[in-house]
Design a protein around this motif. Sequence first.
Motif, PDB file in Angstrom:
ATOM      1  N   ASP A 150      21.144 -22.404  87.280  1.00 19.62           N
ATOM      2  CA  ASP A 150      21.419 -21.388  88.298  1.00 19.62           C
ATOM      3  C   ASP A 150      22.841 -21.726  88.577  1.00 19.62           C
ATOM      4  OD1 ASP A 150      18.930 -20.333  88.500  1.00 19.62           O
ATOM      5  OD2 ASP A 150      18.336 -21.855  89.989  1.00 19.62           O
ATOM      6  N   LYS A 151      23.255 -22.866  88.454  1.00 23.28           N
ATOM      7  CA  LYS A 151      24.514 -23.108  89.031  1.00 23.28           C
ATOM      8  C   LYS A 151      25.412 -23.976  87.976  1.00 23.28           C
ATOM      9  CE  LYS A 151      26.257 -24.941  93.072  1.00 23.28           C
ATOM     10  NZ  LYS A 151      25.936 -24.276  94.475  1.00 23.28           N
ATOM     11  N   LEU A 152      26.658 -24.011  88.071  1.00 27.27           N
ATOM     12  CA  LEU A 152      27.622 -24.592  87.274  1.00 27.27           C
ATOM     13  C   LEU A 152      28.861 -24.588  87.946  1.00 27.27           C
ATOM     14  CD1 LEU A 152      28.325 -25.956  84.511  1.00 27.27           C
ATOM     15  CD2 LEU A 152      29.069 -23.665  83.849  1.00 27.27           C
ATOM     16  N   TYR A 153      29.228 -25.962  88.246  1.00 24.45           N
ATOM     17  CA  TYR A 153      30.621 -26.413  88.910  1.00 24.45           C
ATOM     18  C   TYR A 153      31.680 -26.002  87.883  1.00 24.45           C
ATOM     19  CZ  TYR A 153      27.882 -28.604  92.284  1.00 24.45           C
ATOM     20  OH  TYR A 153      26.788 -28.750  93.369  1.00 24.45           O
ATOM     21  N   CYS A 154      33.090 -25.540  88.257  1.00 26.30           N
ATOM     22  CA  CYS A 154      34.121 -25.386  87.507  1.00 26.30           C
ATOM     23  C   CYS A 154      35.230 -25.833  88.301  1.00 26.30           C
ATOM     24  CB  CYS A 154      34.441 -23.955  87.259  1.00 26.30           C
ATOM     25  SG  CYS A 154      35.797 -23.783  86.364  1.00 26.30           S
ATOM     26  N   LEU A 155      35.966 -26.893  87.559  1.00 31.50           N
ATOM     27  CA  LEU A 155      37.012 -27.496  88.076  1.00 31.50           C
ATOM     28  C   LEU A 155      38.391 -26.484  88.486  1.00 31.50           C
ATOM     29  CD1 LEU A 155      37.785 -30.281  89.502  1.00 31.50           C
ATOM     30  CD2 LEU A 155      38.204 -31.219  87.120  1.00 31.50           C
ATOM     31  N   GLY A 156      38.433 -25.837  89.667  1.00 37.64           N
ATOM     32  CA  GLY A 156      39.545 -25.134  89.656  1.00 37.64           C
ATOM     33  C   GLY A 156      38.844 -23.542  88.966  1.00 37.64           C
ATOM     34  N   ASP A 157      39.827 -22.589  89.302  1.00 33.35           N
ATOM     35  CA  ASP A 157      39.418 -21.125  88.985  1.00 33.35           C
ATOM     36  C   ASP A 157      39.666 -21.021  87.501  1.00 33.35           C
ATOM     37  OD1 ASP A 157      39.181 -20.161  91.620  1.00 33.35           O
ATOM     38  OD2 ASP A 157      41.365 -19.449  91.759  1.00 33.35           O
ATOM     39  N   LEU A 192      30.344 -35.800  93.377  1.00 32.40           N
ATOM     40  CA  LEU A 192      29.306 -35.287  92.799  1.00 32.40           C
ATOM     41  C   LEU A 192      28.805 -36.370  91.598  1.00 32.40           C
ATOM     42  CD1 LEU A 192      30.629 -31.750  91.491  1.00 32.40           C
ATOM     43  CD2 LEU A 192      28.838 -32.245  93.400  1.00 32.40           C
ATOM     44  N   LYS A 193      27.553 -36.416  91.354  1.00 32.02           N
ATOM     45  CA  LYS A 193      26.985 -37.393  90.429  1.00 32.02           C
ATOM     46  C   LYS A 193      25.919 -36.557  89.306  1.00 32.02           C
ATOM     47  CE  LYS A 193      27.809 -42.049  92.141  1.00 32.02           C
ATOM     48  NZ  LYS A 193      28.728 -41.646  93.261  1.00 32.02           N
ATOM     49  N   ASN A 194      25.642 -37.067  88.125  1.00 31.39           N
ATOM     50  CA  ASN A 194      24.494 -36.584  87.778  1.00 31.39           C
ATOM     51  C   ASN A 194      24.500 -35.128  87.459  1.00 31.39           C
ATOM     52  OD1 ASN A 194      23.882 -39.284  87.727  1.00 31.39           O
ATOM     53  ND2 ASN A 194      22.795 -39.061  89.635  1.00 31.39           N
ATOM     54  N   THR A 195      25.518 -34.179  87.125  1.00 35.86           N
ATOM     55  CA  THR A 195      25.422 -33.037  87.188  1.00 35.86           C
ATOM     56  C   THR A 195      26.698 -32.605  85.905  1.00 35.86           C
ATOM     57  OG1 THR A 195      25.719 -30.940  88.308  1.00 35.86           O
ATOM     58  CG2 THR A 195      27.406 -32.674  88.985  1.00 35.86           C
ATOM     59  N   LEU A 202      36.837 -40.151  85.514  1.00 36.33           N
ATOM     60  CA  LEU A 202      35.876 -39.787  86.762  1.00 36.33           C
ATOM     61  C   LEU A 202      34.634 -39.208  86.118  1.00 36.33           C
ATOM     62  CD1 LEU A 202      35.531 -39.681  89.817  1.00 36.33           C
ATOM     63  CD2 LEU A 202      36.628 -37.136  89.448  1.00 36.33           C
ATOM     64  N   ALA A 203      34.767 -38.365  85.234  1.00 35.64           N
ATOM     65  CA  ALA A 203      33.222 -37.903  84.679  1.00 35.64           C
ATOM     66  C   ALA A 203      32.444 -38.760  84.363  1.00 35.64           C
ATOM     67  CB  ALA A 203      33.372 -36.634  83.821  1.00 35.64           C
ATOM     68  N   GLU A 204      32.906 -39.785  83.552  1.00 33.23           N
ATOM     69  CA  GLU A 204      32.174 -40.817  83.037  1.00 33.23           C
ATOM     70  C   GLU A 204      31.609 -41.675  84.152  1.00 33.23           C
ATOM     71  OE1 GLU A 204      34.641 -42.513  79.722  1.00 33.23           O
ATOM     72  OE2 GLU A 204      33.125 -44.242  79.725  1.00 33.23           O
ATOM     73  N   GLU A 205      32.567 -42.145  84.973  1.00 30.19           N
ATOM     74  CA  GLU A 205      32.095 -43.089  86.250  1.00 30.19           C
ATOM     75  C   GLU A 205      30.938 -42.452  86.993  1.00 30.19           C
ATOM     76  OE1 GLU A 205      36.490 -44.916  86.713  1.00 30.19           O
ATOM     77  OE2 GLU A 205      35.738 -43.573  88.206  1.00 30.19           O
ATOM     78  N   ASN A 206      31.058 -40.926  87.008  1.00 30.97           N
ATOM     79  CA  ASN A 206      30.036 -40.416  87.973  1.00 30.97           C
ATOM     80  C   ASN A 206      28.633 -39.728  87.149  1.00 30.97           C
ATOM     81  OD1 ASN A 206      31.423 -41.072  89.987  1.00 30.97           O
ATOM     82  ND2 ASN A 206      31.800 -39.099  90.859  1.00 30.97           N
ATOM     83  N   ASN A 207      28.563 -40.098  86.167  1.00 30.08           N
ATOM     84  CA  ASN A 207      27.679 -39.476  85.108  1.00 30.08           C
ATOM     85  C   ASN A 207      27.568 -38.230  85.224  1.00 30.08           C
ATOM     86  OD1 ASN A 207      25.810 -39.942  83.215  1.00 30.08           O
ATOM     87  ND2 ASN A 207      24.034 -39.850  84.849  1.00 30.08           N
TER      88      ASN A 207
END
Length: 293
Positions: free
Chosen positions: A30-37, A64-67, A83-88
């Motif tokens: 239902d949802k996906l985060y995107c870093l910037g437009d 954010l974590k686990n996403t 950062l992605a690695e640290e926050n899974n």
Amino acid sequence: MIVKIEPLAGFCFGVVSAINLVEKELKDNDKLYCLGDIVHNNMEVERLSKLGLEVIDIERMKALKNTKVMIRAHGEPPSTYKLAEENNIEIIDATCPIVLKLQQNVRKGYLRMKEIGGQVVIYGKKGHAEVVGLVGQTNNEAIVISSKDDLDLINFDKPIHLFSQTTMSKEEYKAICNEIELRHKLHNQNNNQAHDVIITNSICGKVSSRSKELIDFSDTVDVVLFVSGKSSSNGMYLYNLCKAHKEATYLISNKEDIKKEWFEGCESVGISGATSTPRWLMEEIMDACISIN
Ligand code: SF4
């Protein structure tokens, strides 16, 4: 009045594959985060946000974590992957292969310059996502120049490896390169020293080939409507180029921007856009022009 869309206008393959990736992810989620437009076009960003794409910045990502977070075609610096690695966080990576290759070359250039006491210089827009990603390859040491006014930031006593953001104007990059070579030559004549100036032509072929196609297309119509977001580097480059060639060129971002008086005495209208302008938007604008007519 004849209304036509430039045949080759529309998304470049880097943007097409990023959007395909978003649509594929949002089929199952239902949802996906995107870093910037995802693309420098508000209308397309709006369309994708209705499907569930949420634009975040790096500060939000820290929380954010686990996403899953998507990286767009512009790419990101190594710190984002860390950062992605640290926050899974699982990265859905849509970095354009051309940008990825450039990041690798900037990294190699940086390591070589480090060995010989030189500097990496990047010609681009300060703060632009792609430039941030490139500077990140150099431990944030690269010098970013946006115009000739910034050339004093360069130390001409040292070797230089120059790169460009992929979407800059090739004419302006050439002028900057010539100026750097000239200053380097003059400086080293005075100092009786010889240092390297390495120039990498890193402007995307998709952007540089568009200029001739656009000019040729503009010659076939009375009025050009150029569709682009103002924050799109290649959009502004192509619009200014077309405007300088054909006065009756107008920058618009959607059909509401169209003004009837532009078409007085006009027999043909051409619609074109940036590599971040969706085809559906140009088609919508074509329909609006036909109904004005
Ligand atoms: S303009 Fe070129 S480098 Fe940028 S996303 Fe499109 S294809 Fe890739």
